[in-house]
Design a protein around this motif. Structure first.
Motif, short mmCIF file in Angstrom:
data_model
loop_
_atom_site.label_atom_id
_atom_site.label_comp_id
_atom_site.label_asym_id
_atom_site.label_seq_id
_atom_site.Cartn_x
_atom_site.Cartn_y
_atom_site.Cartn_z
N LEU A 87 0.34 10.38 14.87
CA LEU A 87 1.47 9.48 14.65
C LEU A 87 2.37 10.05 13.56
CD1 LEU A 87 -0.52 6.12 14.81
CD2 LEU A 87 1.16 6.93 16.49
N PRO A 88 3.69 10.07 13.76
CA PRO A 88 4.59 10.80 12.86
C PRO A 88 4.72 10.25 11.46
CG PRO A 88 5.84 9.52 14.47
CD PRO A 88 4.41 9.46 14.90
N GLY A 89 4.46 8.96 11.27
CA GLY A 89 4.63 8.37 9.94
C GLY A 89 3.40 8.47 9.06
N LEU A 90 2.36 9.15 9.56
CA LEU A 90 1.09 9.19 8.86
C LEU A 90 0.75 10.59 8.37
CD1 LEU A 90 -1.11 7.01 11.25
CD2 LEU A 90 0.45 6.26 9.45
N ALA A 112 0.31 0.99 10.47
CA ALA A 112 0.67 1.73 9.27
C ALA A 112 1.83 2.69 9.56
CB ALA A 112 -0.53 2.50 8.74
N ASP A 113 1.78 3.32 10.72
CA ASP A 113 2.86 4.23 11.13
C ASP A 113 4.19 3.50 11.25
OD1 ASP A 113 3.96 6.74 12.49
OD2 ASP A 113 4.16 5.27 14.10
N GLU A 114 4.19 2.36 11.90
CA GLU A 114 5.43 1.59 12.08
C GLU A 114 5.98 1.10 10.74
OE1 GLU A 114 4.04 -1.41 14.70
OE2 GLU A 114 4.17 -0.16 16.50
N THR A 115 5.09 0.68 9.84
CA THR A 115 5.52 0.20 8.53
C THR A 115 6.10 1.35 7.71
OG1 THR A 115 3.77 -1.47 8.58
CG2 THR A 115 4.81 -1.03 6.46
N GLY A 138 10.81 4.31 5.44
CA GLY A 138 11.27 5.66 5.19
C GLY A 138 10.31 6.47 4.35
N LYS A 139 9.01 6.19 4.48
CA LYS A 139 7.98 6.87 3.69
C LYS A 139 6.84 7.33 4.58
CE LYS A 139 8.76 4.32 -0.65
NZ LYS A 139 8.97 5.50 -1.51
N LYS A 140 5.86 7.98 3.98
CA LYS A 140 4.64 8.36 4.67
C LYS A 140 3.50 7.45 4.23
CE LYS A 140 5.27 12.27 7.12
NZ LYS A 140 4.75 12.52 8.48
N ALA A 141 2.58 7.19 5.14
CA ALA A 141 1.35 6.47 4.81
C ALA A 141 0.21 7.48 4.80
CB ALA A 141 1.07 5.37 5.82
N MET A 196 0.82 -1.20 0.00
CA MET A 196 0.00 0.00 0.00
C MET A 196 0.86 1.26 0.00
SD MET A 196 -2.37 1.48 3.05
CE MET A 196 -0.92 2.17 3.87
N ILE A 197 1.85 1.29 0.89
CA ILE A 197 2.71 2.46 1.02
C ILE A 197 3.59 2.61 -0.22
CG2 ILE A 197 4.61 3.45 2.37
CD1 ILE A 197 3.28 2.06 4.84
N ARG A 198 4.09 1.51 -0.73
CA ARG A 198 4.95 1.54 -1.92
C ARG A 198 4.23 2.18 -3.11
NH1 ARG A 198 5.55 -3.57 -2.45
NH2 ARG A 198 7.13 -3.68 -0.81
#
Length: 219
Positions: A160-163, A114-117, A122-125, A96-98
């Motif tokens: 969450l920082p990765g989202l 999703a945040d952890e993935t 090294g991307k955003k979800a 999904m993220i890719r």
């Protein structure tokens, strides 16, 4: 064994575009449209329809039912945003993220995964938060006694920082039905939807880029 088919569908893309233009002419100026083309555009051809609409300014992007449907569009060269309206399972998050497919989220646990993935890659979800205002499929429960806990759960996921929680939406259950009872129920759904957004945005101190709830049929 030879297969025989007695049916075939011949799709007039000009007619599809006409329907899009008629709907767009009847909504508030500046409003974007999300084109729902799940299940291969309800059998009308998701790829040719999305290709036709790639350069249409008022089309924000497309909505599909599953991650696999979204990946088909990406592999066909579709660049606009794609939102998966259904479940995305933990083992699908990397794909999904890719492909930068937007995810419908309806729990903190899902948002955290999703945040952890995303952090690991090294991307955003990109997420769109689903509020269950009465359709009773997916979504944060926010009606009645669940209002405060639903708002808190949404806020937790948004920080969450990765989202990138770019959108928030709900789905009307009976907006296509006629009668005072159905109109009242749809009004209640819309009022609950806007109340949740107001409270979440007040707590977060920022606004969602995209809000969507008006659903209709494209074809």
């Amino acid at each position: 064994m030879k297969k025989y088919s007695r049916l075939r569908a011949v799709i007039d893309l000009d007619a599809v575009m006409y329907n899009m233009e008629m709907m767009h002419a009847n909504i508030e100026k500046g409003t974007k449209m999300v084109v729902v083309i799940k299940t291969d555009g309800y059998g009308h051809g998701a790829v040719p329809i999305s290709r036709m609409l790639e350069d249409v300014d008022y089309v924000w992007g497309y909505a599909v039912a599953t991650l696999d449907e979204g990946v088909v569009l990406r592999k066909a060269g579709i660049q606009k945003p794609i939102l998966c309206l259904g479940c995305i399972f933990p083992d699908q998050l990397e794909e999904m993220i890719r492909h930068e497919i937007r995810m419908t989220t309806y729990s903190y646990e899902l948002a955290k995964l999703a945040d952890e993935t995303a952090y690991r890659m090294g991307k955003k979800a990109y997420l769109h938060i689903k509020i269950d205002t009465g359709m009773s499929r997916l979504g944060y429960l926010c009606d009645g006694d669940y209002f405060e806990s639903g708002v808190e759960g949404i806020c937790e996921g948004c920080t969450l920082p990765g989202l990138d929680a770019e959108g928030i939406f709900t789905h009307f259950a009976v907006s296509d039905e006629f009668g005072e009872e159905y109109e009242s129920y749809t009004k209640h759904q819309f009022e609950l939807f806007t109340s949740v957004i107001d409270e979440v945005e007040k707590k977060l101190g920022k606004k969602f880029k995209i809000r969507h709830c008006a659903n209709t049929c494209l074809l």
